[in-house]
Scaffold this active site. Sequence first.
Site, PDB file in Angstrom:
ATOM      1  N   ASP A  15       1.138  -1.437   0.139  1.00 41.22           N
ATOM      2  CA  ASP A  15       0.025   0.086  -0.196  1.00 41.22           C
ATOM      3  C   ASP A  15       0.871   1.320  -0.059  1.00 41.22           C
ATOM      4  OD1 ASP A  15      -2.485   1.747   0.393  1.00 41.22           O
ATOM      5  OD2 ASP A  15      -1.336   1.838   2.395  1.00 41.22           O
ATOM      6  N   LEU A  55      -6.948   7.611   3.289  1.00 49.70           N
ATOM      7  CA  LEU A  55      -6.804   8.527   3.027  1.00 49.70           C
ATOM      8  C   LEU A  55      -5.558   8.679   2.292  1.00 49.70           C
ATOM      9  CD1 LEU A  55      -8.050  11.498   4.214  1.00 49.70           C
ATOM     10  CD2 LEU A  55      -9.796   9.975   3.217  1.00 49.70           C
ATOM     11  N   ARG A  56      -4.492   8.150   1.854  1.00 49.34           N
ATOM     12  CA  ARG A  56      -3.258   7.761   1.217  1.00 49.34           C
ATOM     13  C   ARG A  56      -3.650   7.508  -0.337  1.00 49.34           C
ATOM     14  NH1 ARG A  56      -0.502   3.826   3.102  1.00 49.34           N
ATOM     15  NH2 ARG A  56       0.273   5.504   4.706  1.00 49.34           N
ATOM     16  N   ALA A  57      -4.901   6.525  -0.905  1.00 47.39           N
ATOM     17  CA  ALA A  57      -5.694   5.794  -2.251  1.00 47.39           C
ATOM     18  C   ALA A  57      -5.180   7.364  -2.349  1.00 47.39           C
ATOM     19  CB  ALA A  57      -6.377   5.513  -2.043  1.00 47.39           C
TER      20      ALA A  57
END
Length: 692
Positions: free
Chosen positions: A199, A280-282
Amino acid sequence: MPQHYPFSAVLGCEADALDDMGLALVLTTITPEIGGVLVRGEKGTAKSTTVRALAAVLPPVEVYAADRFSIDPDDPAATSPDGPFAGDAEVHTRAVRLVELPVGATEDRVLGSLHLERALSHGKVEYEPGLLARAHRGILYVDEVNLLHDHLVDLLLDAAAMGQVTVERDGVSVEHAARFVLIGTMNPEEGELRPQLLDRFGLTVEVAAPREPSLRAEVVRRRMAYDGDPAAFTERYRDLDRSLTERIESARERAVKVRLTDVALLKIAEVCAAFEVDGLRADVVTARTAVAHAAWAGRDEVTRKDIRRAALLSLPHRRRRNPFDAPGLDEDLLDQVLGDDELPPEPPEGRAPDEPTRPPATDDGAEGGLPDDADDGSDSPVGESDPSRDPDDPDAELPRPGPAPAPAPEQGPGSVVGAAAAYRPRLLTVQGLGEGAAGRRSRALARTGRRVGATRGDSGSLHLVETLLAAAGQQPARGRTSGRVDVRAEDLRVAVREGREANLVLFCVDASGSMAARRRMTQVKTAVLSLLMDAYRRRDKVGLITFRGQDAELVLPPTHSVEIAAARLEELPAGGRTPLAAGLLEAVKVLHRERLRDPRLRPLLVVVTDGRATDGADAVARSMRAAEHVAGLRITTVVIDSEVGPLRLGLAVRLAEVLSAEHLPVAEVSAEALTGAVRSHTALNLFGQGVA
C-alpha cells in the site's frame, strides 16, 4: 561508459504510446511525491531493463562538487551535512543516478555508518553516507523487492514518504534529505510483498510478455540488434530519448500550474469511496497522479481522463482485504462512478460545488454508465494490498470468519471439498536461538535485529566499541603507550544480533474417501489456509503433500507464494484409497531436498490421517516401514488422528509411536486445534534439532 538499452526501444515505452509500466515510471518522475512504482510480473518481461533505462532519459541535475548528499544549489532551504556552501562554491551538472539496492544489503549500507578508517586510524567519528544519501534526487531501484527483509522495506518507504533520513547510532547524529523515486520490481511466483508495504507504493502495475507472435518477434529483433552493436542501436533511438527527456522536463514545469478543481477532487474522493479503499493515501496518490498525467498530456486542468488513468494505476493494489483476494480493478464500476460526461466547470467563487452525483440508474435498478473511449488508457494493471492492519504488528488480527457454512454433503471419490473462512491462529515460537532464514516467527541469530553481543570475525556488521576494547588490551604488548591505537585483524569483533527466523511447515494430508466422508477435509483445508495467511506475514515456507488412490502428490512445493498455495488448496480433491506409505515417502523426498537447499531451515512434518492404509494387502506394514524411514531423519512430526466411530483400529496411534511423533486425537482436529498443534509443536519440539 557502457551503453544501456534505450528507454524508447522498450516495447510499450514510446512517448506517444506508453503502456502502464512506462506511464507509471514517467508520472512518478514528473511528481516524485506520488510515492514510487512497484512493477509485478513474470520473469523475462524487461522489468529491470526498463527501469535501468529510465535514468538516461531524465533531465540532468545540478549539485555542489563537494557535496556527497547532492542537495539542490537553487533551493535556499536545502541543507547538507557537508555544508554550508559559499556562494562561489563549485557547481556542476551530472546525470541522474540510478542507485541499486542489493537484496542482501545491511541496514548500515542503506542508512550509512561510521567511517571506519578515520575512526580506527585517527580516532575521529565521521559519518559515511549510505545508499539513501546517494539516491537523493535520483532513482532508488530494488530488484526482487519482495525478497528484501521487511524492516529494510519499511525503512525505504518511510524515507520515500518523509523525504529525509535521520541516523542515530554509535555517537553519530545525522539528518539529510532523501527524496528519490523508489522503484521496485518483483516476480509474484517468488513470494508476495506484505499488503501493508504494498500500500505504501504509490502506483503498482503488472506486466506480462506479449502473446502476439509479431510483437514477440519484434522484441527479439531489437534485443539481438542491441547485443550485436550497442552503440549503433543506442544512437538509433537517441533522438526519441532526447524528445522524451524534453517532454518530462516540460511536464515537470507544467505540473505546478495544473489546476485540480474542487469538482475533480470530489470525483476522486467518490471513486476511492466506491472502491472501499482504507485510509486517505489512495485519494492523495490518485490526485497527484491525475495532476501529473494532465501535465504529461499538456493540459492545464485535471479532466475525467486523467482521473480514470490515475485510478487504474493507484487503486488496484489497495482493494484487497487479505492475500488471497483476486487482484485487479472493476473497470465497469470505475466508469459508472466517473460517468460518461466530462467534469463540469468550476462553480463561481463563493459558491460551494454541488454534491457529487451518482451515476444514473438503469431499468433494473443498477447504476449505469458508458465505458470511456478507447484512447484514454483503459488498460488495467493489477496488484494487491491490505492497508487495514498495522504494518509494524505481525500479530494484527486477521479477518474473522463469518457464520459457519452449512455442512457439505457426503463426498464421492475425486470430489473437491472447500475450506471455511480463514482465522487468526495462535502464535508459538521456537525456543532458543536458531540460525534459519530471516523471518518473523522464532528467535534466531541473524544479520539484522538488536545487538546482543560480539564475537571475533571479519564478516558481518563490525562492532566498533568491542573492536577498540580488544585492541586496547593489546597495546602494551605491541609497544604502544600513547597516540593512535594499533588495530590488527585479530582484534576485529563483529556484532551478534538477535532477530527472527522462518520455519518450514510441511503438511502430509490424507485425501482419501474416508477423510472426505467424515467431512474432515474442510477442517484440514481451513487450518492450512489459516496457516498460509500467517506464514505469509511471518515469511514461513509451507508445503502440501496429499495421498489418495494409488499414489502421493506434492501439490504445493515449499513456497512463500500464498496465492499459488491458496489456489492449489482450493482445487484439492478427496476420494479413493489411502496410500499412506506413498505419502510418507514423498515427504522424505521433499524434506531431503529442502535440507540440501537450506540446512538451517527447521522443518515440522504434520501428518493428517486416520491411519487406515488401504492400498494393498500389506499396506499397513509398508506404511510402518515408511514411518521408520521418516523417523530416521529426526524430523519433528505431529500425527493428527482423524479416526472416529465406536470401532477404532488405533493405527494412527501406532504410526505416531513409530514416527516418535505426538499423537493428537480426532477431537482436536478442528481448524483451530490443528493450527494450534502446529504452533505448539514448533515451540516445544524443534528446539532439539541442533540449535546451540
